[in-house]
Design a protein around this motif. Sequence first.
Motif, PDB file in Angstrom:
ATOM      1  N   ALA A 139       0.856  -1.191   0.000  1.00  0.00           N
ATOM      2  CA  ALA A 139       0.000   0.000   0.000  1.00  0.00           C
ATOM      3  C   ALA A 139       0.886   1.232   0.000  1.00  0.00           C
ATOM      4  CB  ALA A 139      -0.898  -0.007   1.228  1.00  0.00           C
ATOM      5  N   ASP A 140       0.570   2.183  -0.856  1.00  0.00           N
ATOM      6  CA  ASP A 140       1.437   3.359  -1.013  1.00  0.00           C
ATOM      7  C   ASP A 140       0.580   4.618  -0.989  1.00  0.00           C
ATOM      8  OD1 ASP A 140       3.972   4.287  -3.520  1.00  0.00           O
ATOM      9  OD2 ASP A 140       3.428   5.151  -1.578  1.00  0.00           O
ATOM     10  N   TYR A 141       0.538   5.238   0.160  1.00  0.00           N
ATOM     11  CA  TYR A 141      -0.318   6.420   0.340  1.00  0.00           C
ATOM     12  C   TYR A 141       0.482   7.704   0.131  1.00  0.00           C
ATOM     13  CZ  TYR A 141      -3.344   9.860   2.623  1.00  0.00           C
ATOM     14  OH  TYR A 141      -4.104  10.965   2.909  1.00  0.00           O
TER      15      TYR A 141
ATOM     16  N   GLN B 120       0.043  14.117   0.032  1.00  0.00           N
ATOM     17  CA  GLN B 120      -0.182  15.361  -0.717  1.00  0.00           C
ATOM     18  C   GLN B 120      -1.472  15.291  -1.522  1.00  0.00           C
ATOM     19  OE1 GLN B 120       2.529  16.535   1.256  1.00  0.00           O
ATOM     20  NE2 GLN B 120       1.856  18.053  -0.239  1.00  0.00           N
ATOM     21  N   ASP B 121      -1.759  14.118  -2.010  1.00  0.00           N
ATOM     22  CA  ASP B 121      -2.886  13.938  -2.918  1.00  0.00           C
ATOM     23  C   ASP B 121      -4.071  13.259  -2.228  1.00  0.00           C
ATOM     24  OD1 ASP B 121      -3.303  12.291  -6.163  1.00  0.00           O
ATOM     25  OD2 ASP B 121      -4.158  14.147  -5.330  1.00  0.00           O
ATOM     26  N   ASP B 122      -3.860  12.832  -0.970  1.00  0.00           N
ATOM     27  CA  ASP B 122      -4.838  11.974  -0.280  1.00  0.00           C
ATOM     28  C   ASP B 122      -5.259  10.830  -1.196  1.00  0.00           C
ATOM     29  OD1 ASP B 122      -8.208  12.221   1.122  1.00  0.00           O
ATOM     30  OD2 ASP B 122      -6.479  11.028   1.750  1.00  0.00           O
ATOM     31  N   ALA B 123      -4.259  10.192  -1.759  1.00  0.00           N
ATOM     32  CA  ALA B 123      -4.523   9.091  -2.690  1.00  0.00           C
ATOM     33  C   ALA B 123      -3.662   7.904  -2.308  1.00  0.00           C
ATOM     34  CB  ALA B 123      -4.191   9.524  -4.119  1.00  0.00           C
ATOM     35  N   ILE B 124      -4.154   6.749  -2.593  1.00  0.00           N
ATOM     36  CA  ILE B 124      -3.403   5.535  -2.258  1.00  0.00           C
ATOM     37  C   ILE B 124      -3.386   4.605  -3.461  1.00  0.00           C
ATOM     38  CG2 ILE B 124      -5.401   4.286  -1.269  1.00  0.00           C
ATOM     39  CD1 ILE B 124      -3.442   3.264   0.948  1.00  0.00           C
ATOM     40  N   VAL B 125      -2.202   4.037  -3.721  1.00  0.00           N
ATOM     41  CA  VAL B 125      -2.077   3.011  -4.759  1.00  0.00           C
ATOM     42  C   VAL B 125      -1.766   1.699  -4.059  1.00  0.00           C
ATOM     43  CG1 VAL B 125      -0.812   2.210  -6.779  1.00  0.00           C
ATOM     44  CG2 VAL B 125      -1.218   4.667  -6.450  1.00  0.00           C
ATOM     45  N   ILE B 126      -2.532   0.695  -4.379  1.00  0.00           N
ATOM     46  CA  ILE B 126      -2.364  -0.599  -3.721  1.00  0.00           C
ATOM     47  C   ILE B 126      -2.036  -1.657  -4.769  1.00  0.00           C
ATOM     48  CG2 ILE B 126      -3.605  -2.440  -2.493  1.00  0.00           C
ATOM     49  CD1 ILE B 126      -5.087  -0.203  -1.008  1.00  0.00           C
ATOM     50  N   HIS B 127      -0.944  -2.364  -4.548  1.00  0.00           N
ATOM     51  CA  HIS B 127      -0.625  -3.547  -5.340  1.00  0.00           C
ATOM     52  C   HIS B 127      -0.988  -4.746  -4.488  1.00  0.00           C
ATOM     53  CE1 HIS B 127       1.866  -1.595  -8.561  1.00  0.00           C
ATOM     54  NE2 HIS B 127       1.841  -0.636  -7.655  1.00  0.00           N
ATOM     55  N   GLN B 128      -1.727  -5.666  -5.066  1.00  0.00           N
ATOM     56  CA  GLN B 128      -2.250  -6.723  -4.210  1.00  0.00           C
ATOM     57  C   GLN B 128      -2.392  -8.029  -4.969  1.00  0.00           C
ATOM     58  OE1 GLN B 128      -6.309  -6.117  -2.997  1.00  0.00           O
ATOM     59  NE2 GLN B 128      -6.031  -7.137  -1.023  1.00  0.00           N
ATOM     60  N   SER B 129      -2.088  -9.126  -4.298  1.00  0.00           N
ATOM     61  CA  SER B 129      -2.353 -10.441  -4.872  1.00  0.00           C
ATOM     62  C   SER B 129      -3.796 -10.773  -4.524  1.00  0.00           C
ATOM     63  CB  SER B 129      -1.385 -11.474  -4.270  1.00  0.00           C
ATOM     64  OG  SER B 129      -1.636 -12.746  -4.806  1.00  0.00           O
ATOM     65  N   HIS B 130      -4.687 -10.479  -5.438  1.00  0.00           N
ATOM     66  CA  HIS B 130      -6.119 -10.566  -5.115  1.00  0.00           C
ATOM     67  C   HIS B 130      -6.920 -10.838  -6.367  1.00  0.00           C
ATOM     68  CE1 HIS B 130      -9.954  -9.379  -3.135  1.00  0.00           C
ATOM     69  NE2 HIS B 130      -9.298  -9.660  -2.034  1.00  0.00           N
ATOM     70  N   GLN B 131      -8.153 -11.227  -6.195  1.00  0.00           N
ATOM     71  CA  GLN B 131      -8.995 -11.584  -7.326  1.00  0.00           C
ATOM     72  C   GLN B 131      -9.916 -10.442  -7.749  1.00  0.00           C
ATOM     73  OE1 GLN B 131      -9.263 -15.854  -5.198  1.00  0.00           O
ATOM     74  NE2 GLN B 131     -10.889 -15.556  -6.669  1.00  0.00           N
ATOM     75  N   VAL B 132     -10.176  -9.497  -6.863  1.00  0.00           N
ATOM     76  CA  VAL B 132     -11.146  -8.442  -7.176  1.00  0.00           C
ATOM     77  C   VAL B 132     -10.608  -7.088  -6.724  1.00  0.00           C
ATOM     78  CG1 VAL B 132     -13.570  -7.721  -7.001  1.00  0.00           C
ATOM     79  CG2 VAL B 132     -12.977 -10.142  -6.787  1.00  0.00           C
TER      80      VAL B 132
ATOM     81  N   TYR C  43      -9.079  -8.982   4.028  1.00  0.00           N
ATOM     82  CA  TYR C  43      -8.474  -9.458   5.269  1.00  0.00           C
ATOM     83  C   TYR C  43      -8.065  -8.295   6.167  1.00  0.00           C
ATOM     84  CZ  TYR C  43      -8.039 -14.160   3.272  1.00  0.00           C
ATOM     85  OH  TYR C  43      -8.287 -15.406   2.734  1.00  0.00           O
ATOM     86  N   ALA C  44      -8.263  -8.500   7.455  1.00  0.00           N
ATOM     87  CA  ALA C  44      -7.882  -7.472   8.423  1.00  0.00           C
ATOM     88  C   ALA C  44      -6.421  -7.096   8.275  1.00  0.00           C
ATOM     89  CB  ALA C  44      -8.154  -7.981   9.833  1.00  0.00           C
ATOM     90  N   ASP C  45      -5.543  -8.105   8.140  1.00  0.00           N
ATOM     91  CA  ASP C  45      -4.115  -7.781   8.125  1.00  0.00           C
ATOM     92  C   ASP C  45      -3.706  -7.009   6.870  1.00  0.00           C
ATOM     93  OD1 ASP C  45      -3.338 -11.355   7.840  1.00  0.00           O
ATOM     94  OD2 ASP C  45      -4.151  -9.968   6.348  1.00  0.00           O
ATOM     95  N   GLU C  46      -4.498  -7.121   5.802  1.00  0.00           N
ATOM     96  CA  GLU C  46      -4.205  -6.339   4.596  1.00  0.00           C
ATOM     97  C   GLU C  46      -4.752  -4.923   4.720  1.00  0.00           C
ATOM     98  OE1 GLU C  46      -4.916  -8.430   0.861  1.00  0.00           O
ATOM     99  OE2 GLU C  46      -4.671 -10.347   1.888  1.00  0.00           O
ATOM    100  N   LEU C  47      -5.924  -4.820   5.346  1.00  0.00           N
ATOM    101  CA  LEU C  47      -6.503  -3.492   5.560  1.00  0.00           C
ATOM    102  C   LEU C  47      -5.604  -2.681   6.488  1.00  0.00           C
ATOM    103  CD1 LEU C  47      -8.947  -1.854   4.756  1.00  0.00           C
ATOM    104  CD2 LEU C  47     -10.208  -2.865   6.661  1.00  0.00           C
ATOM    105  N   VAL C  48      -5.032  -3.350   7.472  1.00  0.00           N
ATOM    106  CA  VAL C  48      -4.132  -2.662   8.409  1.00  0.00           C
ATOM    107  C   VAL C  48      -2.901  -2.141   7.659  1.00  0.00           C
ATOM    108  CG1 VAL C  48      -2.584  -2.998  10.384  1.00  0.00           C
ATOM    109  CG2 VAL C  48      -4.915  -3.886  10.454  1.00  0.00           C
ATOM    110  N   ALA C  49      -2.427  -2.910   6.696  1.00  0.00           N
ATOM    111  CA  ALA C  49      -1.270  -2.455   5.905  1.00  0.00           C
ATOM    112  C   ALA C  49      -1.598  -1.139   5.211  1.00  0.00           C
ATOM    113  CB  ALA C  49      -0.872  -3.523   4.897  1.00  0.00           C
TER     114      ALA C  49
ATOM    115  N   ILE D  59      -1.647   1.634   7.767  1.00  0.00           N
ATOM    116  CA  ILE D  59      -0.297   2.002   8.185  1.00  0.00           C
ATOM    117  C   ILE D  59       0.365   2.885   7.133  1.00  0.00           C
ATOM    118  CG2 ILE D  59       2.011   1.066   8.581  1.00  0.00           C
ATOM    119  CD1 ILE D  59       0.698  -1.231  10.120  1.00  0.00           C
ATOM    120  N   SER D  60       0.140   2.559   5.879  1.00  0.00           N
ATOM    121  CA  SER D  60       0.709   3.403   4.831  1.00  0.00           C
ATOM    122  C   SER D  60       0.137   4.805   4.916  1.00  0.00           C
ATOM    123  CB  SER D  60       0.433   2.804   3.451  1.00  0.00           C
ATOM    124  OG  SER D  60       1.002   3.631   2.449  1.00  0.00           O
ATOM    125  N   LYS D  61      -1.142   4.876   5.201  1.00  0.00           N
ATOM    126  CA  LYS D  61      -1.758   6.195   5.340  1.00  0.00           C
ATOM    127  C   LYS D  61      -1.137   6.947   6.511  1.00  0.00           C
ATOM    128  CE  LYS D  61      -5.999   8.782   5.476  1.00  0.00           C
ATOM    129  NZ  LYS D  61      -7.313   8.898   6.094  1.00  0.00           N
ATOM    130  N   ALA D  62      -0.880   6.248   7.606  1.00  0.00           N
ATOM    131  CA  ALA D  62      -0.300   6.906   8.772  1.00  0.00           C
ATOM    132  C   ALA D  62       1.125   7.383   8.497  1.00  0.00           C
ATOM    133  CB  ALA D  62      -0.318   5.956   9.967  1.00  0.00           C
TER     134      ALA D  62
END
Lengths: 273, 779, 163
Positions: free
Chosen positions: B199-201, B204-216, B253-259, B262-265
Amino acid sequence: MKAPNFKYARAANVDEACALLERHGDDARILAGGQSLMPTLNMRLSSPSLLIDINRIEAMRGIAVDGDMIRVGALVRHVELAESVIVRRHLPLLSDAITHVAHPAVRNRGTFGGSIALADPAAELPACAVALGASFVLASRRGPRVVAAEQFFRGLYETDRRPDEILTEARIPAQKSGTRYGFAELARRQGDFAIVGLACIEAEALRLVFFGCEDRPRLAREAARANGIPAIQAALAADLKPMSNLQGSAATKLHLARVLAGRVVGSLKVVGA
Amino acid sequence: MSTGERVTRPNARRFVAGRGKYTDDFAFPRLLQIAYVRSPYAHARILGVDTKSAATMPGVVRVFIGADIAALCTPMTTIANHLPAYKSTTQQPLAIDRVTWQGEAVAAVVAETRAEAEDAADTITVEYEELAAAADTVGAVSPGATLAHPALGTNLAITAALNTGDGAAGMADAEIVVEESLVFGRHTGVTLEPRTIVADYDPQDDAIVIHQSHQVPYQTQDIVSRHLGIPEHKVRVICSDVGGGFGLKLHSYADELVAAAISKALGRPVKYVADRLEAFVADIHARDHRVKAKVGVTRAGDLVAFDVDDLAVLGAHATYPRLSVGEGMMVLMLAGAPYKNRHLAGRMRGIYQNKTPVGTYRGVGMPIGVTVTELMVERAARAVGADPLAFRRRNFVTQDMLPLMLPMGIKVPQLTLHQCLDKIAATMDYTRLRAEQEGLRARRIYRGIGLAPFIEYSAVGPWSYGPPGTRLTTQDGATVKLEPSGMVRCITSITDQGQGTYTGIAQVVAAALGVPVENVTVHGGDTASAPHGGGAWASRGLVIGGEAAHRAATELRANVLSVAGTILQANPATLTIAGGEIRDAANGTARMPLAELTRIAYFRQDTLPPGSQPELAVTRAYVPRDIPAMTSNGVQASYLEVDVDTGFVKLLGHWVVEDCGRIVNPLLADEQIRGGVVQGIGAALFEECRYDEHGQLQNGTLADYLVPMAAEMPDIHVGHVESVAPGTALGLAGVGEAGVLGSAAAVLVAVNDALLPLGAKIAQIPLTPDRILAALGKV
Amino acid sequence: MNETVAISLSVNGQRVERTVKVRQHLVDFLRSELGLTGAHLGCEHGVCGACTVRVDGQIVRGCLMLAVQADGATVETIEGVTETREIADLQQEFVGRNAAQCGFCTPGMLLTAAELLQRGKPMNRDAIREFIGGNFCRCTGYQAIVDAIEAVLNRRLATKAQS
């Protein structure tokens, strides 16, 4: 899972390894093939302060005929054992057993000495060593010590090796031409740890060594004295006190030990045939 | 025409060269890594978390506990508006007061490297007050049972009934009633590539780019946006190559949402990989059921009724956001489905336990429904002394009963069960195998044959997540464009975790447009460039994504012909596109290469008549509306030998005859079936998450949780009956899950068949040596 | 006795000199230091085989070898083996039979199969299955992989017999 911090030292020879062990004892671990040690470290199940890499110690390599004895260096890789003409000729029990050990990539690195020193109760080589009447040479600053395999395995991952000793070689009596042997194990998948296994030698007497049942390889003495397969199978109840584990219940292990006894003893191979 | 062809995959060419691009493969500047502290207890109060040492260790940037994350991220509560009686629970992304399953994350260490994060995590001490764990499935709904969530007052999350006809009356009509209690081992998906997120927040832009091993990726976009308070359009999710999904990577998943939190923080890219030990306790589990089943049959051999009582274990929480009740419902929906009994009394209960949450895994509840059905049908056949194949054929749904209505409004418009059964009987040489079986029995060699017909539904429509109120779409879209080079690009909202959907879509586009399939490039997985869509689940990729791509390509074809007509001063109706060029429709004469058309349409519009506006990119969407789901059917068969002395099973052969409608690419379809078959074999023989009475997972390593490896697997013969599935232009039904639908059933039935002469019965999977020996009375 | 050690090795035919943390395993070194991401981590217990690389001509579990142990060694990864075209025929069969679906097991599987092919001995399907029995694949069910290896093995043996 990333391994915890440790220090690392390479031993160029046995003396150096012994010196390091003397200094660090229980805090150090020998790194040979690493096939059992590294998963333990990666999973942070153990946290040694020092790894002593012995992979370059030439004196611990090689398989040689020495009279009636075959000397197997502790650093002999499983693949070398599997491909050894000496082993096929003089210790065919090991040739059979080694095909059950893990998979090619693991056999390329895993060592004979590593398997003996780890003493996993479901491992093949410790049981074979007991069946063959092998002895192990343990080196230390206090001088070498030879221990019979039958006395070496003392409990779950517990051997007679002292913290300042290193296993350098095994001395195994060659299987004589005309004597018989057999090996079998039951595992859910090829290369898995055995639920139950049996290494069997019939020379002057019958030696039946079961592995995977208890916390160490078990020489079945009552069964060896019995006459005929049904009596052997019945006697196992006295010899074996199996432990339940993920691979099977105690009752299953005893049952399977009986089945293996019947199958192995009933189809022994002849050395040199 | 490139549909129906065994086209190979461009992705596969990259993979064999080691050029896959999985989420852990990308480099990010200033990347940080997370290690979690996870609860060793199944149920405990958290009294305190001491992170003082951890915060000062080498490489550590920050340590987060539950309260820190709660300030950044709202909790997860699975909703089910359509099930008002459903008792929902709330999960804090990082536990605050209480942990409710062994493995739940309690603290997060963020450091320069994963190793340093783990070093620091080792120094964190958590003071727990251990509570009684609800780990006894059997007693979970008895009075006085230990509660997984005491505040709920019950372990019962949901109870539902499904009835067709009059089950009680039907059963009363039966002359013979056979009962059985089936137990299904809990699974986990074991994708070889672990769950991975970066996760890469950007503050400056209040934007986040997420790379994820996921189906959706769209699901992650929605969830991250709502839980972290980042506007949806500022959330971009990219799923590149994914090393296996199987439904496991369908959840939030909780542990992915937390990631992400954390990036936002921290305002820096943050990576989390659920390593293998974590995966066993933190990936969703599945298939944990106890089923009491009854089947009623007449002495003449007619099935009259089924009665199925399913107890489905949900774990500590219902999976987020998709719910876990689907598994139990699907067991009931498929109970007795291929058979003309028409009376089903079904009940389902979903229960909470202090165990890893349960979620969708390939096939979801369908494999269990099929296994229950086929074991009971097998017992019924034997009870009336009938051959199992003949008994099944006699009782199959007949053509005059179509369209068949399954519960929940699933309409089955066509069935080819008889053809599939006949074909499999011929392919496996059923008669010869039965004779061989009989001959070998005399020599104390016990072989078994197991048949498992099944009906399957896939590619579900908006009824699946609409009524529950979940923001998940079942619509997919495709942009198809003709580029200046004359090549075609398709950007799809479907994703591909190895099933090859991108290649199937390329074939669909190529066929609709009239270009060689090599001229079509397909990609997807980026919410910023793909249309919004449903992604990969329920075997929908080629059905729905293919339909959208087909529509877009068809319209693009018309646009291209219109431009061609303008350039060539001909009526577009006299032209066609074939072989990648414009040709005369009547005689096939080549008129213009596409690259020439695009040269003019893009760079020489000055040579075109005024008002001419070439449209060489088309976006179209498709959502299933006329039918709630696609349906398909098939039959599987297993031939095996049971060593009655050791309890070991040797698989001698496996067959599948599948009717999944039109097949775009037999190479992809057959290999998906094989993979699914082996997962079902894993269920039947090997896979089981074993918990003790304290809710502790006993076998959470890859050495102890047994997945199928090559040496124990049989060759799997795959054949097809190919009808055209109605309701779409392409005529496809889903095939991705077909392999796992019937394979466990076939193996369980075959083992029972093998043990029949010895009077032994077994109704629990996995079929371990312990269990087989116990059934034989040997231990 | 240090926590970092300087190593010098050959990776895919190129000399590489680095100072590594002693606890870093070979695959982490290859992936993060050298950008060779073809070797994958599926378990770090030495069970799944996704990490398989070749050291001094033999396949090993890369996650069970420390990078420091590769000092002086010749390491080959799927990237290097692809460049030398040693198993181009096998890679082509994999593609043709869809024996690589998600691709995560594939590099390890191919290097294991390469060692099988190197032995140059006839093997039946059961023996092939046993040889790759330590490489986990969740997608394919193994059959297409066995088919591919069998086809290449038989073709190579036939070619050798003719020459």
